[in-house]
Design an enzyme around this catalytic site. Structure first.
Site, mmCIF file in Angstrom:
data_model
loop_
_atom_site.group_PDB
_atom_site.id
_atom_site.type_symbol
_atom_site.label_atom_id
_atom_site.label_comp_id
_atom_site.label_asym_id
_atom_site.label_seq_id
_atom_site.Cartn_x
_atom_site.Cartn_y
_atom_site.Cartn_z
ATOM 1 C CG HIS A 135 4.601 6.892 8.373
ATOM 2 N ND1 HIS A 135 3.992 7.577 7.680
ATOM 3 C CD2 HIS A 135 3.901 6.589 9.487
ATOM 4 C CE1 HIS A 135 2.662 7.838 8.211
ATOM 5 N NE2 HIS A 135 2.749 7.262 9.572
ATOM 6 C CB ALA B 252 -1.752 8.356 4.135
#
Ligand code: PAF
Length: 280
Positions: free
Chosen positions: A37, A32
């Site tokens: 990230h 997700a």
């Protein structure tokens, strides 16, 4: 970009890179993926020959089965994003692959897992230590990248590296925020439109609390934060703590010689959100 699902395929491929003495940067994730990230992968890309990303929703770190069931899973989108970021290898194992049998390993994390998240999510950090240690041993990275949003996790992973006596640098990456201040998190996708509008209150309150450091004691500040959340019927404050940045010991008196971090966890209609801010 190569995608592997088994440890055998992964280690066989890594061996060829290790033989060529390439440095490996590891970005462990539960998928997700969001801009937080992305920032980790970009940093890893700039500092290593090879970037390995892992996507694995680790069941042993969830103390609440409903939280595990509802954890967002967006594998196709994640892989497309990682391809665009030019990650070299993505490891997407199954639960059976990572835990062919139950992992009973208990890590001595001292008092680091007795406060904050550790107090509210029993066994959570032991589960994190189980999976992260497996990934470290499997991939043997030179550097591993973690976001400061999970501040307690970061401190605990540094401790884990000491326990494992590994030659590995843990790279701490700053929190990436939405325009309105909300810390990016995979869990944000679970917020309704109305809840999403309320969520920046968490970061606003952290900032206001920091401004009040000059006039309030740590205890008074905790009471003040508690009161702010009492006025928000949709939100339930799990904890607000100001801790020393290495030992995670709660700060009871202002002391200029230690670095302090204000950490918070809030339930917003059942979605658990955490955030933190340096309090220096
Ligand atoms: O921070 C996370 O996403 C997870 O806790 C981690 C480090 C990938 C371990 O499952």
């Amino acid at each position: 970009m190569i995608v592997y699902r088994t440890k055998n395929d992964l280690t066989r491929h890594l061996l060829s890179w290790q033989n060529e003495e390439k440095t490996i940067g590891l970005v462990p994730t539960m998928g997700a993926l969001h801009q937080g990230h992305v920032s980790l992968v970009e940093k890893a890309n700039g500092e290593n020959d090879i970037v390995v990303v892992t996507i694995f929703v680790n069941p042993t770190q969830f103390n609440d089965p409903s939280d595990l069931d509802h954890y967002p899973r967006t594998l196709d989108r994640d892989l497309e994003l990682l391809r665009n970021l030019e990650a070299d290898l993505v490891f997407v194992p199954s639960v059976k692959e990572m835990y062919p049998e139950e992992d009973s390993q208990i890590y001595d994390l001292g008092t680091l897992d007795e406060v904050m998240e550790g107090k509210h999510r029993e066994g959570h950090f032991n589960g994190v230590a189980q999976i992260v240690s497996k990934l470290f041993l499997l991939i043997r990275p030179r550097r591993a990248y973690f976001g400061q949003k999970d501040f307690q996790q970061l401190v605990i992973i540094r401790r884990l590296v000491e326990i494992m006596e590994m030659d590995l640098t843990i790279v701490q990456c700053p929190i990436i925020r939405e325009k309105d201040g909300l810390a990016m998190s995979s869990r944000n996708t679970r917020l309704s439109k109305e809840e999403r509008k309320l969520a920046p209150f968490i970061y606003e309150t952290l900032n206001h609390a920091r401004e009040k450091m000059d006039t309030l004691t740590p205890t008074q500040l905790k009471d003040w934060v508690t009161l702010q959340f009492k006025k928000q019927p949709e939100m339930e404050l799990e904890y607000f703590e100001i801790v020393e940045d290495k030992s995670l010991t709660p700060v009871n008196e202002w002391d200029e010689t230690v670095n302090k971090v204000g950490c918070i966890a809030v339930q917003l209609n059942g979605v658990r959100l955490i955030d933190n801010l340096n309090f220096d």
